[in-house]
Design a protein around this motif. Sequence first.
Motif, PDB file in Angstrom:
ATOM      1  N   MET A  81     -25.893  16.065  25.646  1.00 25.49           N
ATOM      2  CA  MET A  81     -24.867  15.332  24.909  1.00 25.49           C
ATOM      3  C   MET A  81     -24.511  14.039  25.635  1.00 25.49           C
ATOM      4  O   MET A  81     -24.348  12.974  25.017  1.00 25.49           O
ATOM      5  N   ASN A  82     -24.411  14.121  26.962  1.00 27.79           N
ATOM      6  CA  ASN A  82     -24.098  12.917  27.751  1.00 27.79           C
ATOM      7  C   ASN A  82     -25.205  11.876  27.612  1.00 27.79           C
ATOM      8  O   ASN A  82     -24.951  10.663  27.503  1.00 27.79           O
TER       9      ASN A  82
ATOM     10  N   MET B 226     -25.073  25.911  29.078  1.00 22.70           N
ATOM     11  CA  MET B 226     -23.973  25.006  28.749  1.00 22.70           C
ATOM     12  C   MET B 226     -24.155  23.671  29.459  1.00 22.70           C
ATOM     13  O   MET B 226     -23.946  22.594  28.877  1.00 22.70           O
ATOM     14  N   GLU B 227     -24.559  23.720  30.739  1.00 21.74           N
ATOM     15  CA  GLU B 227     -24.768  22.494  31.508  1.00 21.74           C
ATOM     16  C   GLU B 227     -25.882  21.650  30.883  1.00 21.74           C
ATOM     17  O   GLU B 227     -25.780  20.411  30.798  1.00 21.74           O
TER      18      GLU B 227
ATOM     19  N   ALA C 194     -26.735  21.665  27.688  1.00 27.71           N
ATOM     20  CA  ALA C 194     -26.209  21.093  26.429  1.00 27.71           C
ATOM     21  C   ALA C 194     -25.319  19.892  26.708  1.00 27.71           C
ATOM     22  O   ALA C 194     -25.400  18.842  26.025  1.00 27.71           O
ATOM     23  N   ILE C 195     -24.459  20.012  27.715  1.00 29.90           N
ATOM     24  CA  ILE C 195     -23.561  18.896  28.068  1.00 29.90           C
ATOM     25  C   ILE C 195     -24.375  17.709  28.572  1.00 29.90           C
ATOM     26  O   ILE C 195     -24.102  16.546  28.262  1.00 29.90           O
ATOM     27  N   SER C 196     -25.406  18.032  29.358  1.00 28.73           N
ATOM     28  CA  SER C 196     -26.260  16.954  29.889  1.00 28.73           C
ATOM     29  C   SER C 196     -26.957  16.209  28.744  1.00 28.73           C
ATOM     30  O   SER C 196     -27.026  14.968  28.731  1.00 28.73           O
TER      31      SER C 196
ATOM     32  N   SER D  14     -24.955  10.344  24.186  1.00 25.61           N
ATOM     33  CA  SER D  14     -23.799   9.440  24.129  1.00 25.61           C
ATOM     34  C   SER D  14     -24.111   8.129  24.828  1.00 25.61           C
ATOM     35  O   SER D  14     -23.774   7.029  24.338  1.00 25.61           O
TER      36      SER D  14
ATOM     37  N   ALA E 204     -23.288  18.617  35.412  1.00 28.65           N
ATOM     38  CA  ALA E 204     -23.058  17.834  34.193  1.00 28.65           C
ATOM     39  C   ALA E 204     -21.619  17.928  33.730  1.00 28.65           C
ATOM     40  O   ALA E 204     -21.020  16.935  33.293  1.00 28.65           O
ATOM     41  N   SER E 205     -21.057  19.144  33.836  1.00 29.54           N
ATOM     42  CA  SER E 205     -19.715  19.368  33.299  1.00 29.54           C
ATOM     43  C   SER E 205     -18.608  19.094  34.298  1.00 29.54           C
ATOM     44  O   SER E 205     -17.459  18.855  33.919  1.00 29.54           O
TER      45      SER E 205
END
Length: 495
Positions: free
Chosen positions: A481-482, A474-475, A477-479, A485, A7-8
């Motif tokens: 968020m993506n 973290m991955e 959370a980013i996933s 978005s 993801a990041s």
Amino acid sequence: MRIGGLASGIDTDNIIKELMNAERIPLNKLEQQKTKMEWQRDAFRDVNKQIFELERLIENRRLNIGGSTVNPKIVSSSNESAITASGSSSAGNGAYRISVEQLASREMHVIDLSGQDFTIPTGEFIFMTYDEASKENDFQAGMYEKSITIEEGDTLQTIAKKISDADKNVQAFYDEKSETFVIETTRSGIHNLNENEDEIVFSGGNDDFFTQLFSAGTYEKVDAKNAKFTYNDVVELESNENKYTLNGITFNFHDVTKDENVTLTVAHDTDKAVENIKEIVDKFNELVETLNDLQNEPVYRDFPPLTKEQMEEMSEKEIELWEEKAKSGLLRRDPILSSSLTNYRSVWSSSMSEAGPISLLADIGITTTENYLDGGKLEIDEEKLRKQLEENGENVNSLLFGTGEGTSRGLFTRLEDSLQNTINQIDKRAGKGSSTSQSYTMGRQLESIEDRIKAFEDRLKQVEDRYWRQFTAMERAISMMNNQSAMLMSFGGNM
């Protein structure tokens, strides 16, 4: 199998690897500490092996294993094809005349079976031989029965082996080419002293294997004989061996002398005595050099033991050169070795109270070298040593190998005691190859380090798992968020 950064886009695997390398620094130090201690242990054991070799050499020389050390004798013969001899330290110097009238020989029973059709009987068959008295086995000297059991299928070869196995004093064999069966004593000479008695007596009887064997072919018996010789033209002696010890001299008979005297001359073998003493001195000097070198080796603190990862990045030659410096100074200024050297040196300055006209090592030409850098090595004045050996051989022996107590103890014997003390100290500290870890100090220390390494490795596994959990969170959370978005962008595009 873990895959990060989907993801990041972050190289999670490499980041965690670098983080773990930092976490592993204390573990690497523990492993290097363990490696260095193992090197020290092995270095101590190598030293102990060298000390043990010197200690054993002195012990053997003190016990005269392999011949007299300080007072060896050399015996020359005027006819070595007939008689040779060796002398102990108690042998008197001088010339001895020996004439050999008869050599000792074995009793033999030889049966030529060529062309004969011999039928082998079966059953148990008896023969007798003479045995000396034995307190260990609680029997008196005399003739004792031995038996063999012949079974169907036995051949003359297997029967011969059974005879040989049944009695240490007898051996038998069958030669197929000559068709000859032989039974003989394993020892020469007459041992059964009863009149008209043989060394081997067979049971007899028409149904006896031996009776049938002897009558089946051409039979010949050769009686045992003692060696007969005359000492100094006067004393007539016998021996059931072809050797005889008299006055510290062992005479070996090889042939009869046809009424001619063979002269054997006994003299002190000074060359051998000097060689024996030099062997100990040279071995001691080698040990002193080793201990001094180890005590003064430089320590290269910038060259710790290599880790496995470092070795993988280096060539074999680079590893060899690195470890040469890493192993330097392992035993530098070690108290066991330094105190041992001091004890060894003190032996040479001490005196011996019961060695007659000589009491110091210097009295026989053995002194420490003048160069202090030699660290206590010995040197020999051979001319002085030879003179003392020839004039005061027994006193030299007492000075070096006396086994009394205190000042009555020989100087080499005192060195032997000091060497044994060093061996014991090193054993307690570094153990032997056969020692268990708990039986010596460094073994217990190595076990403790190994326990710490295992505990640290378990902790590193937990730390690595924690890093992966954190990066995985973290991955996620980013996933999320993506995804949010993308949803907002999609919602805005539809407005």
